[in-house]
Design an enzyme around this catalytic site. Structure first.
Site, PDB file in Angstrom:
ATOM      1  CB  CYS A  13      23.104 -19.610   6.830  1.00  0.00           C
ATOM      2  SG  CYS A  13      22.946 -20.360   8.436  1.00  0.00           S
ATOM      3  CD  GLU A  61      15.783 -23.651   9.730  1.00  0.00           C
ATOM      4  OE1 GLU A  61      16.441 -22.596   9.790  1.00  0.00           O
ATOM      5  OE2 GLU A  61      14.708 -23.819  10.316  1.00  0.00           O
TER       6      GLU A  61
HETATM    7  P1  NAD Z   1      23.440 -27.204  -0.927  1.00  0.00           P
HETATM    8  O1  NAD Z   1      22.067 -26.648  -1.090  1.00  0.00           O
HETATM    9  O2  NAD Z   1      24.323 -27.250  -2.105  1.00  0.00           O
HETATM   10  O3  NAD Z   1      23.340 -28.698  -0.365  1.00  0.00           O
HETATM   11  C1  NAD Z   1      22.635 -28.996   0.830  1.00  0.00           C
HETATM   12  C2  NAD Z   1      22.303 -30.472   0.864  1.00  0.00           C
HETATM   13  O4  NAD Z   1      21.359 -30.750  -0.181  1.00  0.00           O
HETATM   14  C3  NAD Z   1      23.507 -31.378   0.603  1.00  0.00           C
HETATM   15  O5  NAD Z   1      23.382 -32.540   1.387  1.00  0.00           O
HETATM   16  C4  NAD Z   1      23.340 -31.715  -0.880  1.00  0.00           C
HETATM   17  O6  NAD Z   1      23.981 -32.906  -1.253  1.00  0.00           O
HETATM   18  C5  NAD Z   1      21.830 -31.849  -0.935  1.00  0.00           C
HETATM   19  N1  NAD Z   1      21.227 -31.782  -2.274  1.00  0.00           N
HETATM   20  C6  NAD Z   1      21.581 -31.009  -3.302  1.00  0.00           C
HETATM   21  N2  NAD Z   1      20.759 -31.224  -4.357  1.00  0.00           N
HETATM   22  C7  NAD Z   1      19.862 -32.156  -3.950  1.00  0.00           C
HETATM   23  C8  NAD Z   1      18.760 -32.799  -4.575  1.00  0.00           C
HETATM   24  N3  NAD Z   1      18.404 -32.499  -5.822  1.00  0.00           N
HETATM   25  N4  NAD Z   1      18.046 -33.710  -3.871  1.00  0.00           N
HETATM   26  C9  NAD Z   1      18.371 -33.989  -2.582  1.00  0.00           C
HETATM   27  N5  NAD Z   1      19.422 -33.410  -1.942  1.00  0.00           N
HETATM   28  C10 NAD Z   1      20.151 -32.505  -2.624  1.00  0.00           C
HETATM   29  O7  NAD Z   1      24.113 -26.382   0.281  1.00  0.00           O
HETATM   30  P2  NAD Z   1      25.602 -26.467   0.838  1.00  0.00           P
HETATM   31  O8  NAD Z   1      26.524 -25.871  -0.166  1.00  0.00           O
HETATM   32  O9  NAD Z   1      25.894 -27.812   1.385  1.00  0.00           O
HETATM   33  O10 NAD Z   1      25.455 -25.493   2.099  1.00  0.00           O
HETATM   34  C11 NAD Z   1      25.517 -24.112   1.992  1.00  0.00           C
HETATM   35  C12 NAD Z   1      24.140 -23.490   2.021  1.00  0.00           C
HETATM   36  O11 NAD Z   1      23.435 -23.908   3.184  1.00  0.00           O
HETATM   37  C13 NAD Z   1      24.209 -21.987   2.103  1.00  0.00           C
HETATM   38  O12 NAD Z   1      23.235 -21.420   1.257  1.00  0.00           O
HETATM   39  C14 NAD Z   1      23.878 -21.708   3.565  1.00  0.00           C
HETATM   40  O13 NAD Z   1      23.378 -20.428   3.823  1.00  0.00           O
HETATM   41  C15 NAD Z   1      22.880 -22.759   3.844  1.00  0.00           C
HETATM   42  N6  NAD Z   1      22.765 -22.997   5.288  1.00  0.00           N
HETATM   43  C16 NAD Z   1      21.626 -22.621   5.953  1.00  0.00           C
HETATM   44  C17 NAD Z   1      21.533 -22.800   7.322  1.00  0.00           C
HETATM   45  C18 NAD Z   1      20.301 -22.437   8.106  1.00  0.00           C
HETATM   46  O14 NAD Z   1      20.141 -22.974   9.202  1.00  0.00           O
HETATM   47  N7  NAD Z   1      19.457 -21.557   7.629  1.00  0.00           N
HETATM   48  C19 NAD Z   1      22.598 -23.345   8.006  1.00  0.00           C
HETATM   49  C20 NAD Z   1      23.742 -23.704   7.292  1.00  0.00           C
HETATM   50  C21 NAD Z   1      23.814 -23.545   5.928  1.00  0.00           C
END
Ligand code: NAD
Length: 476
Positions: free
Chosen positions: A282, A248
């Site tokens: 998002c 997502e």
């Molecule tokens: P992010 O991708 O930076 O982090 C998301 C999660 O992944 C966090 O828990 C982070 O610690 C973890 N993570 C990062 N690198 C990792 C790795 N190498 N291994 C395992 N886990 C890892 O995103 P963010 O800044 O927390 O959130 C914003 C993003 O989320 C935006 O792009 C937004 O559009 C998206 N988002 C999507 C939805 C949806 O339902 N489609 C909903 C909300 C947010």
């Protein structure tokens, strides 16, 4: 907030260290500390989840429902406390924080209902002479231990979208919350630990990105469900091995205001869609296409309404725009705005930044290739563009790497159907902004925006496998 919150390892609270500082996103001060799990602890959590899989599988539907209903009751009792914590750790305005807790409750309530509806089918199998006397039945069985990774922006409800269907489907799980907002998921862990979930069935483990590999690569985990950015999500899929993967991810949602729209209503909805929780959604309205015949009037109303939005302390009941999650994020977006302006874009309002606070900002005439149009802004910024032809503007919306949701303000049923048919997105919202969502609908994206759908029963499909039984119904 308390000074510290424990993590949950195999359903048990533990406080091995206080290595992760959680800041108040408005003041920047440390609000509390939570432990960070290391690889050995994550390994143990996965082993406990695997050991709990048979007990989870054997829970009766009414037992899974009762656990979820207990969570609903506890969330209702603690709603205001949860909202206050969210307001501090995410900098989310208090009214939006309360709104998210309401959605957390909705998500668990729907899961409690779906827990007793995990049905299968009786099938006709005698489709040719050689199958005469055979019929079949299929049912859904839990897939097994699941791995969940969640983002900072809806730390309760997006964790709920994984936890609640997992319980409804009978799957144990390990969850890694976002390091910027881990407390919300830990509070959910506290409530889960009060229930009759089998021992070891869940772990909620804040962890560093570098130390989180097992959540993705461990083969004992049968599903990886990730919500976050495309830059993180897609590479994780490549490392996930044989497990199922649900992603997502982000978007740069398009919204069309056609000539027949009620402009005051559209302005009121776009204000929420573009600027609610500082645009850190998002499906925030990012690319706004307005019919040329109403463009000037719409622009004037939207700019006036945007200038009235109250920015500041998220704890203040009147605040509409709080801080972005980090100063670096506000800086990034301010740089994108400057770049758009230097390429001919015109600033209609906003643009100012103080620390993590970025003013709600509107621009027009921004070239398509600019980051503000082509990438995910994930902040309080929208770009306006006039259009002349409805079918052409559908092509404009599709001219994006992303495809999560789109919003179309039109009263024309034929245009509504054309949009539904042609837009390359997971959902088309007619008469409202792309940012509209309730928690039982199928939600997710195509293209860079992801893979698969959430929305309880859709997640439960991912969290289960179909198992068939073939019946030979006549003797030789
Ligand atoms: P992010 O991708 O930076 O982090 C998301 C999660 O992944 C966090 O828990 C982070 O610690 C973890 N993570 C990062 N690198 C990792 C790795 N190498 N291994 C395992 N886990 C890892 O995103 P963010 O800044 O927390 O959130 C914003 C993003 O989320 C935006 O792009 C937004 O559009 C998206 N988002 C999507 C939805 C949806 O339902 N489609 C909903 C909300 C947010």
């Amino acid at each position: 907030m308390l000074e510290s919150y424990p993590l949950y390892l195999g359903s048990v609270p533990q406080n091995p260290n206080g290595d992760l500082k959680v800041t108040d996103k408005y003041s920047g001060e440390v609000a509390c500390r939570v432990p960070l799990a290391d690889s050995a602890m994550i390994d143990k959590a996965i082993a406990l989840a695997e050991a709990a899989a048979p007990a989870m599988r054997e829970l009766a539907a009414y037992e899974r429902q009762s656990i979820l209903n207990q969570c609903v009751r506890r969330f209702e009792e603690r709603a205001e406390e949860f909202a206050q914590v969210l307001c501090v750790e995410a900098g989310k305005p208090i009214r939006d924080s309360r709104g998210e807790v309401t959605r957390l409750i909705d998500t668990f309530r729907v899961a409690a209902e779906e827990a007793v509806r995990l049905n299968g089918e009786v099938m006709t199998l005698d489709i040719s002479a050689r199958a005469r006397g055979y019929s079949g039945m299929w049912k859904r069985v839990p897939i097994g231990p699941c791995s969940f990774i969640t983002p900072f922006n809806f730390p309760f409800n997006l964790a709920a979208h994984k936890i609640a269907p997992a319980i409804a489907a009978g799957c144990p799980f390990v969850l890694k919350p976002a390091s910027k907002t881990p407390v919300s998921a830990l509070l959910m862990g506290e409530v889960l630990s009060e229930t009759d979930l089998p021992k070891g069935a869940f772990s909620i483990l804040p962890a560093t990105r570098e130390g989180s590999d097992l959540f993705t690569v461990d083969e004992r985990l049968k599903l990886l469900s990730f919500t976050g950015s495309p830059a993180v999500g897609w590479p994780l899929k490549a490392k996930a091995g044989r497990k199922k993967v649900v992603l997502e991810l982000g978007g740069n949602a398009g919204c069309v205001v056609d000539a027949d729209a009620d402009l005051d209503d559209a302005v009121a909805r776009v204000i929420i869609g573009a600027f609610y929780q500082s645009g850190q959604s998002c499906i925030s309205v990012q690319r706004l296409y307005v019919h040329e015949s109403v463009y000037a009037a719409f622009k004037e109303k939207l700019v006036a309404a945007t200038k009235k939005l109250k920015c500041g302390d998220p704890r203040d009941e009147a605040t509409f725009i709080g801080p972005m999650i980090a100063e670096s994020e506000a800086e990034r977006l301010a740089t994108w705005i400057q770049s758009a302006l230097s390429k001919g874009g015109k600033l209609l309002c906003g643009g100012g930044r103080k620390g993590a606070m970025l003013e709600p900002t509107l621009l027009e005439g921004v070239p398509k290739g600019e980051a503000l149009c082509a990438q995910e802004a994930f902040g309080p910024v929208a770009v306006l563009e006039p259009f002349a032809d409805f079918d052409t503007v559908l092509g404009e919306i599709n001219d994006s790497a992303f495809g999560l949701q789109a919003g179309i303000f039109t009263r024309d049923i034929y245009k509504a159907h054309r949009a539904w048919d042609r837009l390359e997105v997971g959902g088309v919202v007619i008469g409202d902004v792309p940012s509209w969502r309730v928690d039982n609908m199928p939600y997710g994206g195509v293209k860079d925006s992801g893979l698969g759908r959430e929305g309880i029963r859709f997640s439960m499909e991912d969290m289960t496998e179909i198992r068939l039984m073939v019946l030979r119904t006549v003797e030789k």
